[in-house]
Design a protein around this motif. Sequence first.
Motif, PDB file in Angstrom:
ATOM      1  N   PRO A  26      -8.079  -0.223 -11.150  1.00  0.00           N
ATOM      2  CA  PRO A  26      -8.885  -0.598  -9.977  1.00  0.00           C
ATOM      3  C   PRO A  26      -8.029  -1.074  -8.800  1.00  0.00           C
ATOM      4  O   PRO A  26      -8.365  -0.804  -7.641  1.00  0.00           O
ATOM      5  N   ALA A  27      -6.908  -1.785  -9.093  1.00  0.00           N
ATOM      6  CA  ALA A  27      -6.047  -2.252  -8.003  1.00  0.00           C
ATOM      7  C   ALA A  27      -5.421  -1.083  -7.259  1.00  0.00           C
ATOM      8  O   ALA A  27      -5.318  -1.086  -6.024  1.00  0.00           O
ATOM      9  N   VAL A  28      -4.990  -0.052  -7.995  1.00  0.00           N
ATOM     10  CA  VAL A  28      -4.421   1.135  -7.358  1.00  0.00           C
ATOM     11  C   VAL A  28      -5.509   1.861  -6.556  1.00  0.00           C
ATOM     12  O   VAL A  28      -5.274   2.301  -5.419  1.00  0.00           O
ATOM     13  N   SER A  29      -6.694   1.989  -7.131  1.00  0.00           N
ATOM     14  CA  SER A  29      -7.790   2.647  -6.419  1.00  0.00           C
ATOM     15  C   SER A  29      -8.158   1.889  -5.145  1.00  0.00           C
ATOM     16  O   SER A  29      -8.422   2.495  -4.098  1.00  0.00           O
TER      17      SER A  29
ATOM     18  N   LEU B 241       0.837  -1.207   0.000  1.00  0.00           N
ATOM     19  CA  LEU B 241       0.000   0.000   0.000  1.00  0.00           C
ATOM     20  C   LEU B 241       0.869   1.254   0.000  1.00  0.00           C
ATOM     21  O   LEU B 241       0.535   2.254  -0.652  1.00  0.00           O
ATOM     22  N   TRP B 242       1.992   1.198   0.705  1.00  0.00           N
ATOM     23  CA  TRP B 242       2.875   2.357   0.755  1.00  0.00           C
ATOM     24  C   TRP B 242       3.619   2.538  -0.563  1.00  0.00           C
ATOM     25  O   TRP B 242       3.975   3.660  -0.922  1.00  0.00           O
ATOM     26  N   VAL B 243       3.837   1.453  -1.270  1.00  0.00           N
ATOM     27  CA  VAL B 243       4.423   1.565  -2.614  1.00  0.00           C
ATOM     28  C   VAL B 243       3.465   2.321  -3.527  1.00  0.00           C
ATOM     29  O   VAL B 243       3.871   3.198  -4.306  1.00  0.00           O
TER      30      VAL B 243
ATOM     31  N   ARG C 295      -7.969   1.446   0.872  1.00  0.00           N
ATOM     32  CA  ARG C 295      -7.563   0.755   2.105  1.00  0.00           C
ATOM     33  C   ARG C 295      -6.723   1.677   2.986  1.00  0.00           C
ATOM     34  O   ARG C 295      -6.907   1.727   4.204  1.00  0.00           O
ATOM     35  N   LEU C 296      -5.798   2.416   2.362  1.00  0.00           N
ATOM     36  CA  LEU C 296      -4.986   3.354   3.147  1.00  0.00           C
ATOM     37  C   LEU C 296      -5.850   4.444   3.767  1.00  0.00           C
ATOM     38  O   LEU C 296      -5.644   4.848   4.921  1.00  0.00           O
ATOM     39  N   ARG C 297      -6.808   4.939   3.017  1.00  0.00           N
ATOM     40  CA  ARG C 297      -7.701   5.978   3.542  1.00  0.00           C
ATOM     41  C   ARG C 297      -8.446   5.462   4.773  1.00  0.00           C
ATOM     42  O   ARG C 297      -8.595   6.172   5.777  1.00  0.00           O
TER      43      ARG C 297
END
Length: 306
Positions: A35-38, A10-12, A43-45
């Motif tokens: 979609p994978a990036v979104s 996620l940090w990447v 998840r981070l949000r």
Amino acid sequence: MGAPASDLNLWVVFDQLMRTRQVSRAALALGLSQPAVSNALARLRRQLGDPLFVRTPTGMQPTPRAEAMAPAVREALARLQEAGQAQAAFEPTHSTREFRLGLSDIGEIYFLPPLMQHLAAQAPGIRVSTLRQPSAQMAEALAGGQLDLAIGLLPQLQRGFYKRQLFDQRYVCLMRSGHPLANAPLSAEAFEAAEHLRVLAEGTGHGQVDEALARHGLRRRVRLSVPHFVAVGHLLAGTDLLATVPERLAQALQGPFGLVQLPVPAPLPAAAISLYWHARQHQDPANRWLRATLAARFGAPAGPPA
């Protein structure tokens, strides 16, 4: 930084969004779908309780919290990348590593002299030690890291280990050069009438020579049995005993002890000599280098069986 360690990916994604400010460009750079990036951003949000990036006409603009975190995230990822590159680098010319090899006495006689010559020229700081493990403990020693590699005919390591075959070797009959049988083809009758030295070699497949001979109707008159190969040269040089031994051992002993080899009067199966290592060492750069070195020095190209 708030997210679980398992969510490093996620940090990447976060770092790539800071660089590109666009989901599509971040996805392209990472080899992911949009979609994978979104989904990663979502998840981070949720984990951080912050939007992190806000969509604007000029792209995804970071929030103040994202701006504050970005330098630490970038530094952490850079350190991880450096650590991975350090692991991938192994410089044999400067290394002082000690490798621990599981070898029989045959292996010590055949492999070690040329290996040590090679290391002296190419990797002078590397040290080697050999450990003689009982067959029942060989697997445990490899799995536990007491051994880096094992080399030989080791049927007990067929499951749960990586294996790379180096060569097949035949068995030959070895005797002193002045032996009465040394100057003519060895017949089955002469082989059975002679007195033999038998090497039992517990824990290896070499102890099955008598079984293989018996399948061809041959028996040895065993005068002397020993548990290892290390004394074979001395014993044959001073007696009229015959020994049925692996061909490459015979080659190593012929010159120093004044011995000759003759074909065994039966088509014995060849012995497959291989490298063995545990999964824990499979990706280790130093172990990979040693495996490649041994394969290049001792491996044989595939060909018809001898």
